[in-house]
Scaffold this motif. Sequence first.
Motif, PDB file in Angstrom:
ATOM      1  N   ALA A 484       0.840  -1.194   0.000  1.00 36.74           N
ATOM      2  CA  ALA A 484       0.000   0.000   0.000  1.00 36.74           C
ATOM      3  C   ALA A 484       0.877   1.247   0.000  1.00 36.74           C
ATOM      4  O   ALA A 484       0.585   2.227  -0.690  1.00 36.74           O
ATOM      5  CB  ALA A 484      -0.922  -0.006   1.212  1.00 36.74           C
ATOM      6  N   VAL A 486       3.967   1.545  -1.156  1.00 34.28           N
ATOM      7  CA  VAL A 486       4.627   1.751  -2.449  1.00 34.28           C
ATOM      8  C   VAL A 486       3.634   2.328  -3.450  1.00 34.28           C
ATOM      9  O   VAL A 486       3.953   3.209  -4.235  1.00 34.28           O
ATOM     10  CB  VAL A 486       5.223   0.427  -2.971  1.00 34.28           C
ATOM     11  CG1 VAL A 486       5.674   0.572  -4.400  1.00 34.28           C
ATOM     12  CG2 VAL A 486       6.373   0.011  -2.105  1.00 34.28           C
ATOM     13  N   GLU A 487       2.400   1.833  -3.378  1.00 38.42           N
ATOM     14  CA  GLU A 487       1.408   2.405  -4.283  1.00 38.42           C
ATOM     15  C   GLU A 487       1.168   3.867  -3.978  1.00 38.42           C
ATOM     16  O   GLU A 487       0.970   4.676  -4.887  1.00 38.42           O
ATOM     17  CB  GLU A 487       0.103   1.615  -4.182  1.00 38.42           C
ATOM     18  CG  GLU A 487       0.179   0.316  -4.936  1.00 38.42           C
ATOM     19  CD  GLU A 487      -1.179  -0.309  -5.178  1.00 38.42           C
ATOM     20  OE1 GLU A 487      -2.173   0.249  -4.675  1.00 38.42           O
ATOM     21  OE2 GLU A 487      -1.228  -1.327  -5.860  1.00 38.42           O
ATOM     22  N   ASP A 488       1.214   4.238  -2.702  1.00 44.14           N
ATOM     23  CA  ASP A 488       1.063   5.645  -2.357  1.00 44.14           C
ATOM     24  C   ASP A 488       2.227   6.447  -2.908  1.00 44.14           C
ATOM     25  O   ASP A 488       2.051   7.542  -3.442  1.00 44.14           O
ATOM     26  CB  ASP A 488       1.025   5.824  -0.831  1.00 44.14           C
ATOM     27  CG  ASP A 488      -0.269   5.305  -0.254  1.00 44.14           C
ATOM     28  OD1 ASP A 488      -0.274   4.934   0.934  1.00 44.14           O
ATOM     29  OD2 ASP A 488      -1.266   5.279  -0.987  1.00 44.14           O
ATOM     30  N   VAL A 490       4.161   5.795  -5.436  1.00 46.10           N
ATOM     31  CA  VAL A 490       4.102   5.879  -6.887  1.00 46.10           C
ATOM     32  C   VAL A 490       2.914   6.724  -7.329  1.00 46.10           C
ATOM     33  O   VAL A 490       2.870   7.204  -8.456  1.00 46.10           O
ATOM     34  CB  VAL A 490       4.017   4.460  -7.483  1.00 46.10           C
ATOM     35  CG1 VAL A 490       3.813   4.486  -8.967  1.00 46.10           C
ATOM     36  CG2 VAL A 490       5.252   3.690  -7.152  1.00 46.10           C
TER      37      VAL A 490
ATOM     38  N   LEU B  28       7.405   7.283 -13.707  1.00 44.32           N
ATOM     39  CA  LEU B  28       8.037   7.356 -12.394  1.00 44.32           C
ATOM     40  C   LEU B  28       8.843   8.638 -12.245  1.00 44.32           C
ATOM     41  O   LEU B  28       8.941   9.200 -11.162  1.00 44.32           O
ATOM     42  CB  LEU B  28       8.924   6.132 -12.165  1.00 44.32           C
ATOM     43  CG  LEU B  28       8.137   4.843 -11.941  1.00 44.32           C
ATOM     44  CD1 LEU B  28       9.054   3.640 -11.994  1.00 44.32           C
ATOM     45  CD2 LEU B  28       7.446   4.891 -10.593  1.00 44.32           C
ATOM     46  N   ARG B  31       6.634  11.349 -11.230  1.00 45.39           N
ATOM     47  CA  ARG B  31       6.278  11.213  -9.818  1.00 45.39           C
ATOM     48  C   ARG B  31       7.448  11.646  -8.945  1.00 45.39           C
ATOM     49  O   ARG B  31       7.266  12.313  -7.919  1.00 45.39           O
ATOM     50  CB  ARG B  31       5.915   9.743  -9.541  1.00 45.39           C
ATOM     51  CG  ARG B  31       5.451   9.482  -8.160  1.00 45.39           C
ATOM     52  CD  ARG B  31       4.150  10.162  -7.880  1.00 45.39           C
ATOM     53  NE  ARG B  31       3.766   9.948  -6.495  1.00 45.39           N
ATOM     54  CZ  ARG B  31       2.796  10.594  -5.894  1.00 45.39           C
ATOM     55  NH1 ARG B  31       2.111  11.483  -6.552  1.00 45.39           N
ATOM     56  NH2 ARG B  31       2.489  10.319  -4.635  1.00 45.39           N
ATOM     57  N   ILE B  50       3.348  12.939   1.204  1.00 42.38           N
ATOM     58  CA  ILE B  50       2.361  11.962   0.752  1.00 42.38           C
ATOM     59  C   ILE B  50       1.355  11.764   1.879  1.00 42.38           C
ATOM     60  O   ILE B  50       1.668  11.156   2.894  1.00 42.38           O
ATOM     61  CB  ILE B  50       3.030  10.629   0.411  1.00 42.38           C
ATOM     62  CG1 ILE B  50       4.195  10.858  -0.553  1.00 42.38           C
ATOM     63  CG2 ILE B  50       2.036   9.682  -0.216  1.00 42.38           C
ATOM     64  CD1 ILE B  50       4.994   9.628  -0.789  1.00 42.38           C
ATOM     65  N   ASN B  56      -0.168   4.734   7.476  1.00 45.91           N
ATOM     66  CA  ASN B  56       0.447   3.427   7.434  1.00 45.91           C
ATOM     67  C   ASN B  56       1.201   3.165   8.744  1.00 45.91           C
ATOM     68  O   ASN B  56       2.042   3.960   9.138  1.00 45.91           O
ATOM     69  CB  ASN B  56       1.425   3.402   6.248  1.00 45.91           C
ATOM     70  CG  ASN B  56       1.656   2.015   5.754  1.00 45.91           C
ATOM     71  OD1 ASN B  56       1.863   1.111   6.531  1.00 45.91           O
ATOM     72  ND2 ASN B  56       1.604   1.858   4.457  1.00 45.91           N
ATOM     73  N   MET B  92      12.286   0.731  -6.604  1.00 49.67           N
ATOM     74  CA  MET B  92      11.017   0.329  -7.237  1.00 49.67           C
ATOM     75  C   MET B  92      11.150  -0.987  -7.970  1.00 49.67           C
ATOM     76  O   MET B  92      10.174  -1.725  -8.098  1.00 49.67           O
ATOM     77  CB  MET B  92      10.572   1.401  -8.233  1.00 49.67           C
ATOM     78  CG  MET B  92      10.003   2.622  -7.578  1.00 49.67           C
ATOM     79  SD  MET B  92       8.541   2.189  -6.677  1.00 49.67           S
ATOM     80  CE  MET B  92       8.459   3.533  -5.541  1.00 49.67           C
ATOM     81  N   VAL B 202       3.655  -4.685  -7.304  1.00 44.95           N
ATOM     82  CA  VAL B 202       2.723  -3.599  -7.551  1.00 44.95           C
ATOM     83  C   VAL B 202       2.611  -3.469  -9.044  1.00 44.95           C
ATOM     84  O   VAL B 202       3.608  -3.566  -9.747  1.00 44.95           O
ATOM     85  CB  VAL B 202       3.286  -2.292  -6.956  1.00 44.95           C
ATOM     86  CG1 VAL B 202       2.475  -1.115  -7.398  1.00 44.95           C
ATOM     87  CG2 VAL B 202       3.289  -2.392  -5.455  1.00 44.95           C
TER      88      VAL B 202
END
Lengths: 688, 214
Positions: A484, A486-488, A490, B28, B31, B50, B56, B92, B202
């Motif tokens: 989750a 990493v998705e955030d 990215v 990427l 981003r 973020i 989290n 990544m 992902v």
Amino acid sequence: MLRAALPLLWLPLAGAGATEEPTQEPGSPGEPPPGLALFRWQWHEVEAPYLVALWILVASLAKIVFHLSRKVTSLVPESCLLILLGLVLGGIVLAVAKKAEYQLEPGTFFLFLLPPIVLDSGYFMPSRLFFDNLGAILTYAVVGTLWNAFTTGAALWGLQQAGLVAPRVQAGLLDFLLFGSLISAVDPVAVLAVFEEVHVNETLFIIVFGESLLNDAVTVVLYKVCNSFVEMGSANVQATDYLKGVASLFVVSLGGAAVGLVFAFLLALTTRFTKRVRIIEPLLVFLLAYAAYLTAEMASLSAILAVTMCGLGCKKYVEANISHKSRTAVKYTMKTLASCAETIIFMLLGISAVDSSKWAWDSGLVLGTLFFILFFRALGVVLQTWVLNQFRLVPLDKIDQVVMSYGGLRGAVAFALVILLDRTKIPAKDYFVATTIVVVFFTVIVQGLTIKPLVKWLKVKRSEHHKPTLNQELHEHTFDHILAAVEDVVGHHGYHYWRDRWEQFDKKYLSQLLMRRSAYRIRDQIWDVYYRLNIRDAISFVDQGGHVLSSTGLTLPSMPSRNSVAETSVTNLLRESGSGACLDLQVIDTVRSGRDREDAVMHHLLCGGLYKPRYRGALRCVQAHASYPLPQPVQRRSCPGRVGRGTWQSTCPQRPPRLCPWTCRQAGTKASRPWRAWHPRPVPRPHL
Amino acid sequence: MGATHSASEEVRELEGKTGFSSDQIEQLHRRFKHLSGDQPTIRKENFNNIPDLELNPIRSKIVRAFFDNRNLRKGPSGLADEINFEDFLTIMSYFRPIDTTMDEERVQLCRKEKLRFLFHMYDSDSDGRITLEEYRNVVEELLSGNPHIEKGSARSIADGAMMEAASVCVGRMEPDQVYEGITFDDFLKIWQGIDIETKMHVRFLNMETIALCH
């Protein structure tokens, strides 16, 4: 719906078997008074329930007999044996009564026999796996079923045009489409019966089984639409009717799912308040799930979808709310009912096949159907898998596709639907019935028999039985959070992101509303796994004759032999809810619900003694900071026999120091004081 | 990423190094620029931008993992202060799907790399072992989202998990044998038979991935 309410009970056996009623009305005019009858034979009063019970008994006895021979059951799936038994029994009844008495009545089937099976599968469906593969399942269920129905119907019509089907089969394109729609749906009962003996890997199983459940909506709509088109006559069908047909697909499926979710919500909410009336908890579960089925049925929505969604949706909350015993009761009752229903269905399928007045044979139709359903299913699976693999995280390989196409079994649902056809509107009904019987028998017997060797030959990945481990649970949770995150990072709102959002919504609002406050507090999956593993370890440890708490000097008083240990062992104490073994006087004093008390008891015992005697010296680092105090060694009471509450109470140490972070309360505090109020003793610095 | 010559060369070079396709690299990069505020490097503070990451529970460990020298393949331990785009892509690349058409060896290699990433996350002091204290730390963080579970419970869960790991890796132990911690090989043993490939990736926006894996 067209699943009309036909007679709810089996046709009573009119001829052979029924005996005359010897009773006479006492005092009827013109007859001498009969005197006191010592013994009367009143068959007709008990006839219907007696027959039902007898059939169920015969089915169960048959199951026992089958399982006596290990060799047979490893080769032949149970469903085959049951169908063959049904054939034999049907033959006997036919010979004796000269007419086929017992049939698979669609009314009985849809109202009584199908719901337990669907409820059982919905409730015990692994929801995480289901939602992970939901895309694939929906594709196969909707697109696949539509494809199968249209291609099979069109191909059969083409066969008729080509003259391979005898002209006495009076059916037009619409009739063939109708037939195609009912024969193309993969049947959940058959899939379950066969696949649960084969043990393929979970992904494959959930895709095939999920497809068989979710295609009910498509089947219902197609059947209804085609049937009404046939009734209206193909000339009167207009364009708007087609559009209405498409719209009704959405209405039926989404409506069915919505009904299921509403009832799931109600069920979860009601179980929140059943703390004082534990005994009705299993009843509530069954009643509300059945109500969901009937409501969807009443509104012509997809009932199977309703029950599946009800089971899937409510499980988490219900399991948290109801007591331990209710959970066991629900589980076993569901399994029993489902197994019973399945047995009866297969037996009745066999019996119904014997009634030759209901069917008419046409070789072209039968063989054509068999060939087409196999061929078009395989083709459909290949095409859809090719598309799906572009989107899936884990692609489905060729072997999976073979198993999926071969595992598309047809069963009792198709049979019930074909029996419901109206012969006046569809003159070819008898031919369809015969074809359906052959198809169902073929898939269940031939495909059922051969799927196990096929799976072995293709070396399909089998399901490995993982015992649940704490490490796995921990790592899974870590994964979910990492992904989750990493998705955030990215910035991509993918699957994990939405799942995370849903979990947070659930934690904040839904769980608070639907779960009991005490359950909501300590609700955490990691904790649940830990708790369950502890219990499992404790029970198995003690059952092997070990003594819990032996390292601390506390042993069960005067237990010389292993047998007597087993009798009055801690296991029994743990298993009885709220039994008195406890080291903490205050816990006994405060009034608590059965579950809380048993949890506290268990926790004390486990924390106090379990890990140490078992892993003697294994983890010095762990022992170094045992956070919980060892109970002081106590005088052994020399009275043998059951270790009851009284004995323990008097052997309890005086007021052990409060270290347990569990639900112990200080003496004299009100139960309402939040238990976070007291603080644990600081633990010595760890040295490894 | 404009149309300049050197930029596309860079892209190709990165493609080769990390295995992403050029579309994914561009995505990427956009981003990255957004996160770094158009700077060439990212620092830890940039991750505070973020908003979703705040919720989290193991946030600190994840952010740390981005700067961990072991993951960046820059050294055996320690943390970098800032990372550039290439480092970003390196991290990544641990999350790309494994291409199952590769041969068994490469698949195993990819699997090991992913597990190594996870191992580094647990092993915060870089000594090559996950000790009990580090495990407890992880469990506490995982359970920190639930305010009603006490620290003591988290501790006992970690203890239980450690013992389970010990029994898997070492089996029966002598009375005075001490289990120091989980080494990477033990970690692999725990994960034997469980498909990490299906769990740890992902989907980046473009479906095509080059079948490369370091």
